[in-house]
Design an enzyme around this catalytic site. Structure first.
Site, PDB file in Angstrom:
ATOM      1  N   GLY A 455      16.661  -0.236 -35.395  1.00 40.94           N
ATOM      2  CA  GLY A 455      16.293   0.955 -34.937  1.00 40.94           C
ATOM      3  C   GLY A 455      15.463   1.911 -35.714  1.00 40.94           C
ATOM      4  N   GLN A 457      15.772   3.700 -37.985  1.00 39.26           N
ATOM      5  CA  GLN A 457      15.549   3.871 -39.242  1.00 39.26           C
ATOM      6  C   GLN A 457      16.380   2.346 -40.387  1.00 39.26           C
ATOM      7  OE1 GLN A 457      18.984   6.774 -40.998  1.00 39.26           O
ATOM      8  NE2 GLN A 457      19.452   6.890 -38.566  1.00 39.26           N
ATOM      9  N   VAL A 460      20.315  -3.953 -39.140  1.00 34.91           N
ATOM     10  CA  VAL A 460      21.383  -3.602 -39.334  1.00 34.91           C
ATOM     11  C   VAL A 460      22.285  -4.934 -39.411  1.00 34.91           C
ATOM     12  CG1 VAL A 460      23.554  -3.168 -39.217  1.00 34.91           C
ATOM     13  CG2 VAL A 460      21.912  -1.582 -38.089  1.00 34.91           C
ATOM     14  N   LYS A 474      23.643  -1.991 -43.567  1.00 38.73           N
ATOM     15  CA  LYS A 474      21.878  -1.214 -43.022  1.00 38.73           C
ATOM     16  C   LYS A 474      20.954  -1.253 -43.878  1.00 38.73           C
ATOM     17  CE  LYS A 474      21.401   3.337 -40.861  1.00 38.73           C
ATOM     18  NZ  LYS A 474      21.579   4.625 -40.124  1.00 38.73           N
ATOM     19  N   ASP A 572      21.736  13.120 -32.688  1.00 40.97           N
ATOM     20  CA  ASP A 572      21.212  12.061 -31.272  1.00 40.97           C
ATOM     21  C   ASP A 572      21.811  11.022 -31.084  1.00 40.97           C
ATOM     22  OD1 ASP A 572      18.232  10.329 -30.985  1.00 40.97           O
ATOM     23  OD2 ASP A 572      18.922   8.657 -32.900  1.00 40.97           O
TER      24      ASP A 572
END
Ligand SMILES: *[C@@H]1O[C@H](CO)[C@@H](O)[C@H](O)[C@H]1NC(C)=O
Ligand SMILES: *[C@@H]1O[C@H](CO)[C@@H](O)[C@H](O)[C@H]1NC(C)=O
Ligand SMILES: *[C@@H]1O[C@H](CO)[C@@H](O)[C@H](O)[C@H]1NC(C)=O
Ligand SMILES: *[C@@H]1O[C@H](CO)[C@@H](O)[C@H](O)[C@H]1NC(C)=O
Ligand SMILES: *[C@@H]1O[C@H](CO)[C@@H](O)[C@H](O)[C@H]1NC(C)=O
Ligand SMILES: *[C@@H]1O[C@H](CO)[C@@H](O)[C@H](O)[C@H]1NC(C)=O
Ligand SMILES: *[C@@H]1O[C@H](CO)[C@@H](O)[C@H](O)[C@H]1NC(C)=O
Ligand SMILES: *[C@@H]1O[C@H](CO)[C@@H](O)[C@H](O)[C@H]1NC(C)=O
Length: 752
Positions: A455, A457, A460, A474, A572
C-alpha cells in the site's frame, strides 16, 4: 515549514490532554540487549574464585588461576600438565612449568608468558668461536604449543637462523631469517628488514623446536662491530631494533630475558566443544560458553558469557558484572544492574536511552493544565526535540555502518515515539517492542512469498511468531521524510489507545530496523474491497452479511469518534482498509493518517489526504477535515456494498465515472434497482435495501452539517438489522429527509 505545522498540530493536543508517564523508559528501553564489552584478557584471575579451595593463588609475583595450580601433583590444577612448580629458593619465588622447567611469567585466558632465552654464537678477534648457545623446547604430549604471536628475530651482519625441530636439520626449517650488513652506518633504529636485523613469522602450533644461529659467509669484515650472531623467538612487537644491539653484549641478553616474553598457547585437552560437551569431562561452569581452541592441537576453552566475569572453569562459574560501576549511564539517569546487562533509566521529566554514548537524557518539561501557552511551548519544545533527534538520526545515518545505524535509529525513532505517546502509559504496556531478529524469523527474512499486501505506506508480510501466533508485519516504506515517520508513529499512538473488536489490534512494533515495523494480529480473509470486487472468489456475499459488515464498520467508527477519550478520525475510510477475519467480521485498519483532536476542536486543517473516490468533497475544497468527512467516506462504502461497483470506474464516460454521482442520480430518478448489485436484489427485503440506500444518500450530502453523525448511522444500521426501528431513529430520518432533496442537486453538480 508545512510539515512543522503538521507536527505541532499533532503534538500539542496530545500534550494538553494527558500527563506525562514516569516509567516510559521502562516500557521502551528496558531489557536492553546491548551488553557491555567489559572483556578482559585476564578474566581467569578476576573475581572471588580463582583457585580450587585451599590452593595457593600465587607463586611469588605470579597469580596462578585454575585450571593451573601451584605444586606438582598437588591436585590444585585440572591435570598434571597444568601443575606449576614453585621454587622458593629464589626471592621472589619463581614458577616453572613442565619437564623443560620453563619459567612462567604470566598466565592469561588463552596463553602463558615464558621467560625467554636467546640463541647466539660469538667469535673472538682471531675468528675463533668464543661462546655459543642454542634454544630448544619440547612440549610434545602437552596441551601447550608455541603461539604464532611469536616472531623469529635475528640480529647480525652475516648471520642466519633457522627454526627447526632438531639441530642442523636446515632442510626442514619451520622459520628462517637472514641478517646482513656492511657497516653500522647502514643500520637504522627501529628497522628490522634484513639489514642488521631480520624478523619472520612462524607457524602456529609448534611443540618441538630447536633454535640456533650460524654465520652465513664467514665474513670477517664485520667482526669488529658485530662479534656475535643473535637470535630469539618472542612476542611480536615486543622488540624494537636499536643500532647498539648489533654489538651483542650482556645488556641485549638481559633485555631478551627480562622484557621479551615467549608466548605459549594453551587449551583444555584435545577434543573440541562438540566432542566434549555432554561428557563428564566437560568443565565449563555456569554463565560461560565453550569455544573451540584455535590452535593446531584442538581442545577447548571456557569463556564467560557477555556481562559476566570470573573463572569459568571453577564452580560456581562466572559472576554478574556490575556495569553500574563503569559509569555507562548519563548523569541524569539511574543505573540499574541486571543479570548480564544493565539499564539506564532517565530521571522524571527526562527522556532518552539514558546512555552515556547514546542519546542520553533530554529534558522535556511537563505540561501544565490546559493552557494554550503551555501547550504551544511544550509543542515547540517537543518539536525541537523531535527535530533534534531526527537530526541526530540523519547525521548518524551518514556516518555509521549499517549495524550501528540501526541501533541509533532505534534510539531516535524510539525517542520520538516516546515523546509522542508519553501520556498513554496505561495502554502502552500492551505494545510490545519486538526485536528485528524475531520478526525476521517470523517472516522468513521478509520473503517475497510472505507478502500479503502493498500500500501507500508500505508492504505487509504474513508471519508466525515462535509461540505459534500468526501476525501481519507492516514494513514501512523507506522513511526519509518527517511526514512518514510521523504517520508511522501516529499509527502506533492511535492504535495503542484503541481496543475494539472491529479495529485491527496492534501487537507491537520494532524500531531497531532501518525502517520501522508494525506488528498486527493477522486477519485472514483479506479486505472488503477484495470480497466485493474480486469476482473470481465466487463467494456468495449475502445482503445479510453486507449489512452486518456495514454495521460493524459504523460501530468501530462511532467508537473512534465518540467513545475514545478524544475523537479519532480515521481519514482514510475505504473498503481496502476494512479487513475481514475468519468469520468475515470487519476489522478497521490503516490508521497512518488518522488524527486525534481535542474536544473543543471540531475540525483539522491539513493538507488533503485520503483516497480519491472516497474523499469528502467539502474537505477537498476547504481542507477542513471533520467527523462528517469520515461519514461521507463511509457513505461511499455503503454504496459499494449496495452496488458491488468500485467508487471510480474507468470504463465509463467522464460524468459517469463517479459511483456516488451515478448512485445519487439513480436515487433521484427512483431507479435504484438499476444500480444495485444483482446478487442482493434476489435475496433481500426491498425495504431494508431502500433504508440503507437512503442512509447512504444522507451520508453523501455535500453539506457536512446535514450528514448524520456516525453514531446515528451505526444506530440506524443496528436497528435495521434487528428490525426494531425505534421511533427516535425513525422520526430523525423524517426530520432531515426533506432537507437533503434540495442539497442533492447542488451536490451532484459539484461531484461530477
Ligand atoms: C590485555 O588487554 C589489554 C587491552 O586490550 C592490553 O593492553 C594488554 O597488553 C593485554 N595483555 C595481554 C597479556 O595480552
Ligand atoms: C615482585 O614482588 C616483590 C615483593 O614480593 C616486589 O618487590 C617486586 O616489585 C615484584 N615484581 C614485579 C615485577 O611485580
Ligand atoms: C630451586 O632452584 C634451585 C636453584 O636453581 C635448585 O637448586 C633447586 O633444586 C630448586 N628446587 C626445586 C624444588 O626445584
Ligand atoms: C620430546 O619429548 C617426547 C616425550 O617427552 C619424546 O618422546 C621426544 O623424543 C622428544 N623430542 C625431542 C626432539 O627431544
Ligand atoms: C655490502 O657490500 C657489498 C660489496 O661492497 C655489496 O655487494 C652489498 O650489497 C652490501 N650489502 C649491504 C647490505 O649493503
Ligand atoms: C638510535 O637510538 C639510540 C637510543 O634510543 C640513540 O641514542 C641513537 O642516537 C639513535 N640513532 C639514530 C641513528 O637515530
Ligand atoms: C661471549 O664471550 C665474550 C668473551 O668471553 C663476552 O665478552 C661476551 O659478552 C659473551 N657474549 C655473550 C652473548 O654472552
Ligand atoms: C645483565 O644481568 C647480569 C645478571 O643478571 C648482570 O650482572 C649484568 O650487569 C647485566 N648487564 C647489564 C648491561 O645490565
Amino acid at each position: 515549514m508545512s510539515s512543522a505545522l503538521h507536527f505541532a498540530y499533532l503534538v500539542i493536543p496530545l500534550w494538553l490532554s494527558w500527563s506525562v508517564a514516569n516509567d516510559l523508559n521502562d516500557i521502551f528501553f528496558s531489557g536492553s540487549d546491548d551488553g557491555v564489552e567489559v572483556y578482559s584478557n585476564m578474566s581467569l584471575a578476576e573475581g572471588d574464585h580463582i583457585t580450587k579451595p585451599g590452593c595457593p593463588s600465587k607463586c611469588g609475583n605470579l597469580t596462578v588461576p585454575y585450571p593451573f595450580g601451584v605444586g606438582i601433583n598437588s591436585g590444585c590444577s585440572i591435570n598434571p600438565f597444568f601443575d606449576i612448580s614453585c621454587n622458593a629458593s629464589f626471592n621472589p619465588p619463581k614458577a616453572f612449568l613442565g619437564s623443560d622447567q620453563l619459567e612462567v611469567e604470566g598466565i592469561y585466558d588463552t596463553k602463558i608468558y615464558i621467560k625467554n632465552r636467546p640463541a647466539f654464537n660469538c667469535f673472538d678477534k682471531s675468528g675463533k668461536l668464543a661462546n655459543e648457545s642454542h634454544f630448544s623446547m619440547n612440549l610434545s604430549g602437552t596441551p601447550f604449543s608455541l603461539s604464532n604471536e611469536n616472531k623469529l628475530t635475528v640480529i647480525g651482519c652475516d648471520d642466519f637462523s633457522a627454526l627447526t625441530t632438531t639441530a642442523y636439520d636446515y632442510d626442514n626449517y619451520l622459520g628462517l631469517c637472514v641478517a646482513i650488513c656492511n657497516k653500522t652506518q647502514d643500520l637504522s633504529n627501529g628497522s628490522c628488514s634484513g639489514i642488521g636485523c631480520c624478523q619472520a613469522s612462524i607457524p602456529k602450533g609448534l611443540q618441538v623446536i630447536y633454535l640456533e644461529v650460524s654465520k652465513l659467509n664467514d665474513q670477517n669484515a664485520v667482526q669488529s662491530f658485530n662479534p656475535c650472531g643473535y637470535s630469539f623467538l618472542a612476542e611480536q612487537n615486543s622488540y624494537e631494533f636499536q643500532i647498539s644491539d648489533i654489538s651483542v653484549d650482556s645488556s641485549l641478553v638481559n633485555k631478551t630475558v627480562g622484557t621479551l616474553p615467549l608466548v605459549i598457547d594453551w587449551a583444555i585437552g584435545h577434543r573440541n566443544c562438540n566432542q566434549i560437551q555432554n561428557t563428564k569431562d566437560f568443565i565449563c561452569q555456569g554463565k560461560s560458553v565453550c569455544v573451540d581452541s584455535d590452535t593446531v592441537l584442538g581442545g577447548y576453552r571456557c569463556i564467560c558469557s557477555q556481562g559476566y566475569k570470573g573463572n569459568p572453569y571453577l564452580s560456581p562459574g562466572c559472576q554478574d558484572i556490575n556495569e553500574c560501576e563503569y559509569n555507562l549511564c548519563h548523569e541524569k539517569a539511574i543505573c540499574t544492574n541486571l543479570p548480564g546487562s544493565y539499564d539506564c533509566a532517565c530521571n522524571h521529566g527526562y527522556y532518552g536511552d539514558g546512555e552515556h554514548d547514546g542519546t542520553g537524557c533530554i529534558f522535556v518539561p511537563s505540561p501544565t493544565k490546559n493552557t494554550l501557552y503551555a501547550g504551544l511551548l511544550i509543542g515547540s519544545v517537543s518539536f525541537l526535540a523531535l527535530l533534534l533527534s531526527f537530526w541526530v538520526y540523519k547525521v548518524l545515518k551518514r556516518r555509521k555502518a549499517n549495524k550501528l545505524k540501526q541501533k541509533y535509529f532505534k534510539r531516535n525513532g524510539g525517542l520520538m515515539l516516546q515523546q509522542q505517546i508519553s501520556a498513554h502509559d496505561h495502554v502502552l504496556e500492551k505494545i510490545r517492542n519486538f526485536t528485528a531478529k524475531e520478526l525476521e524469523r517470523a517472516t522468513d527474512r521478509f520473503n517475497e512469498s510472505r507478502i500479503i499486501g502493498k500500500g501507500g505506506q508500505g508492504t505487509v508480510y504474513k508471519g508466525m511468531l515462535s509461540d505459534g501466533r500468526i501476525i501481519a508485519v507492516k514494513k514501512s516504506k523507506q522513511i526519509d521524510k518527517n511526514d512518514q515517520l510521523a504517520e508511522f508513529i501516529n499509527e502506533v499512538v492511535i492504535l495503542s489507545q484503541i481496543n475494539h473488536r472491529n479495529v485491527v489490534k496492534l501487537l507491537g512494533c520494532c524500531l531497531e530496523t532501518e525502517v520501522p515495523l508494525l506488528v498486527y494480529e493477522f486477519i485472514s480473509n483479506g479486505t472488503l474491497f477484495g470480497l466485493i470486487h474480486d469476482q473470481s472468489t465466487g463467494f456468495p456475499f449475502s445482503w445479510e452479511m453486507r449489512l452486518r459488515i456495514a454495521a460493524e464498520v459504523a460501530n468501530a467508527l462511532s467508537y473512534l469518534h465518540h467513545a475514545t477519550s478524544i475523537p479519532i478520525y480515521h481519514r482514510d475510510m475505504k473498503t481496502n482498509n476494512i479487513l475481514l477475519d475468519e468469520k468475515y467480521r470487519a476489522k478497521l485498519a490503516d490508521f497512518g493518517i488518522s488524527k486525534s483532536v481535542t474536544v473543543d476542536q471540531t475540525h483539522l486543517t491539513t493538507k488533503v489526504k485520503g483516497t480519491f473516490g472516497y474523499l469528502d468533497p467539502e474537505y477537498f475544497q476547504t481542507s477542513k477535515f471533520t467527523g462528517k468527512s469520515d461519514v461521507y467516506s463511509f457513505g461511499v462504502v455503503l454504496v459499494e456494498l449496495l452496488t458491488g461497483q468500485k467508487p471510480i470506474s474507468t470504463s465509463v464516460t467522464e460524468e459517469e465515472r463517479s459511483l456516488v454521482t451515478r448512485f445519487l442520480s439513480a436515487m433521484e430518478e427512483n431507479r435504484l434497482q438499476t444500480i444495485l448489485d444483482s446478487q442482493i436484489i434476489e435475496q433481500s427485503v426491498d425495504e431494508e435495501i431502500l433504508t440503507v440506500a437512503k442512509l447512504a444518500k444522507r451520508c453523501l450530502n455535500l453539506n457536512g452539517r446535514k450528514r448524520p453523525n456516525i453514531r446515528e448511522v451505526a444506530m440506524e444500521l443496528d436497528s435495521i438489522r434487528t428490525c426494531e426501528n425505534p421511533s427516535i431513529v425513525e422520526s430523525h430520518i423524517q426530520e432531515i429527509s426533506w432537507v437533503e432533496t434540495e442539497s442533492l442537486v447542488f451536490s451532484e453538480d459539484r461531484i461530477a
